[in-house]
Structures are given as C-alpha cells and as structure tokens.
Scaffold this motif. Structure first.
Motif, short mmCIF file in Angstrom:
data_model
loop_
_atom_site.label_atom_id
_atom_site.label_comp_id
_atom_site.label_asym_id
_atom_site.label_seq_id
_atom_site.Cartn_x
_atom_site.Cartn_y
_atom_site.Cartn_z
N ASP A 268 35.28 27.07 43.23
CA ASP A 268 36.74 27.10 43.01
C ASP A 268 37.10 28.10 41.91
O ASP A 268 38.07 28.85 42.03
N ASP A 269 36.31 28.12 40.85
CA ASP A 269 36.60 29.04 39.73
C ASP A 269 36.37 30.48 40.13
O ASP A 269 37.17 31.37 39.79
N PHE A 270 35.29 30.75 40.83
CA PHE A 270 35.02 32.14 41.25
C PHE A 270 36.09 32.60 42.23
O PHE A 270 36.54 33.76 42.17
N ASN A 271 36.49 31.72 43.14
CA ASN A 271 37.56 32.07 44.08
C ASN A 271 38.86 32.38 43.36
O ASN A 271 39.58 33.32 43.70
N MET A 272 39.18 31.57 42.34
CA MET A 272 40.42 31.78 41.58
C MET A 272 40.35 33.11 40.83
O MET A 272 41.34 33.86 40.77
N ALA A 273 39.19 33.41 40.26
CA ALA A 273 39.04 34.67 39.53
C ALA A 273 39.25 35.86 40.46
O ALA A 273 39.91 36.84 40.10
N ILE A 274 38.69 35.77 41.67
CA ILE A 274 38.83 36.86 42.63
C ILE A 274 40.28 36.96 43.12
O ILE A 274 40.81 38.06 43.33
N GLU A 275 40.93 35.81 43.29
CA GLU A 275 42.34 35.82 43.71
C GLU A 275 43.21 36.50 42.66
O GLU A 275 44.12 37.27 42.99
N LYS A 276 42.92 36.25 41.40
CA LYS A 276 43.72 36.82 40.32
C LYS A 276 43.35 38.29 40.04
O LYS A 276 44.17 39.06 39.57
N ASP A 277 42.10 38.64 40.33
CA ASP A 277 41.64 40.01 40.07
C ASP A 277 40.69 40.44 41.18
O ASP A 277 39.47 40.31 41.06
N PRO A 278 41.22 40.95 42.29
CA PRO A 278 40.39 41.29 43.46
C PRO A 278 39.42 42.45 43.23
O PRO A 278 38.61 42.72 44.10
N GLU A 279 39.50 43.10 42.08
CA GLU A 279 38.59 44.20 41.79
C GLU A 279 37.62 43.84 40.66
O GLU A 279 37.08 44.72 39.99
N ASN A 280 37.37 42.56 40.49
CA ASN A 280 36.47 42.10 39.43
C ASN A 280 35.06 41.98 40.01
O ASN A 280 34.73 41.03 40.72
N ALA A 281 34.20 42.94 39.68
CA ALA A 281 32.85 42.98 40.23
C ALA A 281 32.02 41.78 39.78
O ALA A 281 31.20 41.25 40.54
N VAL A 282 32.23 41.33 38.54
CA VAL A 282 31.44 40.21 38.01
C VAL A 282 31.73 38.93 38.79
O VAL A 282 30.82 38.15 39.08
#
Length: 339
Positions: free
Chosen positions: A138-152
């Motif tokens: 859930d946290d990784f999905n949220m991070a990607i949703e908020k920043d789709p260009e976050n490689a980490v």
C-alpha cells in the motif's frame, strides 16, 4: 475675507432650502414600495458581505493559529517536530532495527505532510522488514501514485514482489525503475544494481539471453561495487545456454572477487559466508570442467573446494567433496594425492 467666506457657506444652505419642497412632495404608493424593496435588498447585501468577511477572518485566524501555535501554546518537543524531523527519526530507528518505533515516526511524518513521498517509501521498507507485505505494498503504491517518476519506489516494490514470488511483476517494476532513473537520476540507486537485479529476475524467469545481457551491462558499469554473485549468476545463465567455457571463466572471476573482498570483511560471519560461496563456485566449475573433459582442471577445482571446507570445519562438505575426488580418480585411474 470673513464676509466672503460666510457667503460661500450660506449658498449651499439656500440650495437645501430649495430642494426641501421637492423631498416633501407626496410620492405615489408604487414608488414607496420600490424604495422599501431596495432598502431591504441593500441590507441583505451588506449582511452577506459582512458574513463572508467575518468567515474569511475566522478561517484565516484559525490557519494563523495553527501555523503560529507556538506563540499561544506551551512549546513541547513533539510540537517542534515537523514532518522532516519525524522522517529522520524514523529513518534512524529503522536503521537501528527498531521497526515499530520507526513505523510510528514515519506515520507521524506522513500525517504532518501527506505529500512526503520518501516517508511512504521508508515506511513501506519498514513494513516489508516486519513481514507486513500488504501494508508495504500500500505504501509503495501510494508513493508511486504521488510520484510516478520515483525510481526508488519502483525498486522497493520490485523487491517486495520478489519476496511474494511474483517475478514478472518485479521485472516490470525494475523496468519502470530504470526508466524513471533515466529521467530523474538519483544516487540512491546505482545502475549497476538495477541491471544486476533485472538479470536475476530474467534468470529466474529462464530468460537466459536477457539475464546474460543484464549481468554484462551491470559488470560494465563503473559505479558501485561488483558483487561476486553477478559473475556466478551469469555463469548459471551461460551454463543453461551451453557456453561452459564462459561459465567457468565467470566462476573463476567470482572467486577472484571473493578473495579481494574477504580481506575487508568486518565479521567472522561475513568471511564464512564468502568462503562458503567460493567453495560452491569451485564445485560448479569442477562439474563444468568434467563435462568438457578437463579432468585435471576439475580435480584442481575440487581440491580448492576441499581446502575451503576444511577451513570452515564443514565436515559434511569435506566428506562429500573428498568422495567426489575419489570418484574422479577412479574414473581417470590416477593415484590420489589425498590417499
């Protein structure tokens, strides 16, 4: 001068006197009704304006009170901690192994600033270490949703999907991480590591050519530290492709890297792990040399593995490898130097 001034003042008074009869003249009923409606409308109009002005100041006052609460409320250590402070505290606790406290601080960081993508990523890592894979996802999905260009974020989700044995999803995430990093480079992730991770996933998915290409790209990059496992895993892919000579060379390279790294190993456990891996690589190299008919090279590999097994005091491995040497000698009918 005084007389002139008084004349100028009295002139408007005379004008008022002339206007007075006009004001006192009777007005028709409809005109009165219109004047009354207009008066009521203007009062309502001003009431609405004043209401919105009061509401605006009230909202601004609350906002100002929230921002400058330190001016009106007793200052506490917790009140001084902002999102970044909670994040750094959570990061420190996570590195020290205090997972629960790290999650608590990172949650506080997210509550203070919902757009703190790094806090979502780090909390996801904490959840993953704790084995709470659903919360981590859930946290990784949220991070990607908020920043789709976050490689980490993509890389961490790839690690999680690997743990979940969803290798195709993990491969997709690594591809996304590579694409994101090309757009927005970051020192947190090395390209060498990304290619090595994708090579490993291709190896597990039995995409041998893709694995060899990825491992080769990883080894060709100057950044980061070369892992002996990259050579060893490329050797596995080369073995699957039937390229035994190249695989043997890779196992030799893996052992060479281990011999360099073992000197700087910080703990006994680390040195033992490296030694155990080297023993395994010697055995695999020996098996390939046997397939190629290189009996002397195979025996040299096995004797090297036997030496390491003895140093590790691994009696089971000593017995097993010694047995392999005896079998090899019976096959070649040469006297054993170990008898």
């Amino acid at each position: 001068m005084k007389q002139n001034t008084s004349k100028k003042i009295t002139a408007p008074k005379k004008a008022k006197a002339k206007v007075a009869p006009v004001k006192s003249t009777p007005v028709s009923a409809p005109a009165k009704a219109t004047g009354g409606a207009w008066s009521l409308s203007i009062y309502i109009y001003w009431f609405i304006i004043l209401f919105f002005i009061a509401s605006t100041f009230y909202i601004l006052g609350r906002s100002h009170g929230t921002i400058s609460a330190a001016n009106n409320v007793e200052i506490t250590e917790e009140a001084l901690l902002q999102s970044g402070d909670y994040y750094e505290s959570g990061k420190t606790k996570l590195l020290s192994g205090d997972i629960d406290a790290a999650v608590a601080d990172l949650t506080a960081s997210i509550d203070a600033a919902d757009d703190n993508v790094d806090a979502y990523i780090l909390r996801g890592e904490a959840y993953m270490q704790a084995g709470n894979y659903t919360a981590a996802m859930d946290d990784f999905n949220m991070a990607i949703e908020k920043d789709p260009e976050n490689a980490v974020a993509f890389y961490d989700r790839a690690l999680l999907n690997t743990r979940l044995e969803d290798y195709q999803a993990a491969l997709n995430d690594i591809n996304a991480a590579l694409a994101a990093r090309s757009i927005r480079p970051t020192n947190i992730l090395q390209m060498r590591d990304l290619y090595a991770r994708r090579g490993q996933l291709n190896l597990w998915l039995k995409n041998w050519e893709g694995a060899v290409a990825d491992y080769t790209n990883s080894l060709a990059l100057p950044d980061g530290i070369v892992s002996p496992s990259v050579y060893a895993e490329r050797a596995e892919a080369l073995t699957a492709l039937g390229n035994f000579d190249a695989a043997i060379n890779d196992y030799s390279s893996a052992v060479r890297v281990i011999s360099e790294q073992i000197q700087g190993a910080a703990t006994v456990e680390e040195r033992e792990l490296l030694s155990s891996n080297a023993m395994s690589y010697f055995e695999k190299s020996a098996a390939l040399n046997l397939k190629l008919g290189n009996m002397d090279a195979a025996r040299t590999d096995l004797e090297s593995a036997l030496t390491i097994a003895g140093a590790l005091k691994d009696s089971d491995s000593v017995d097993r490898i010694h047995g392999l040497i005896l079998d090899l000698e019976r096959t070649t009918q040469t006297p054993s130097i170990l008898m």
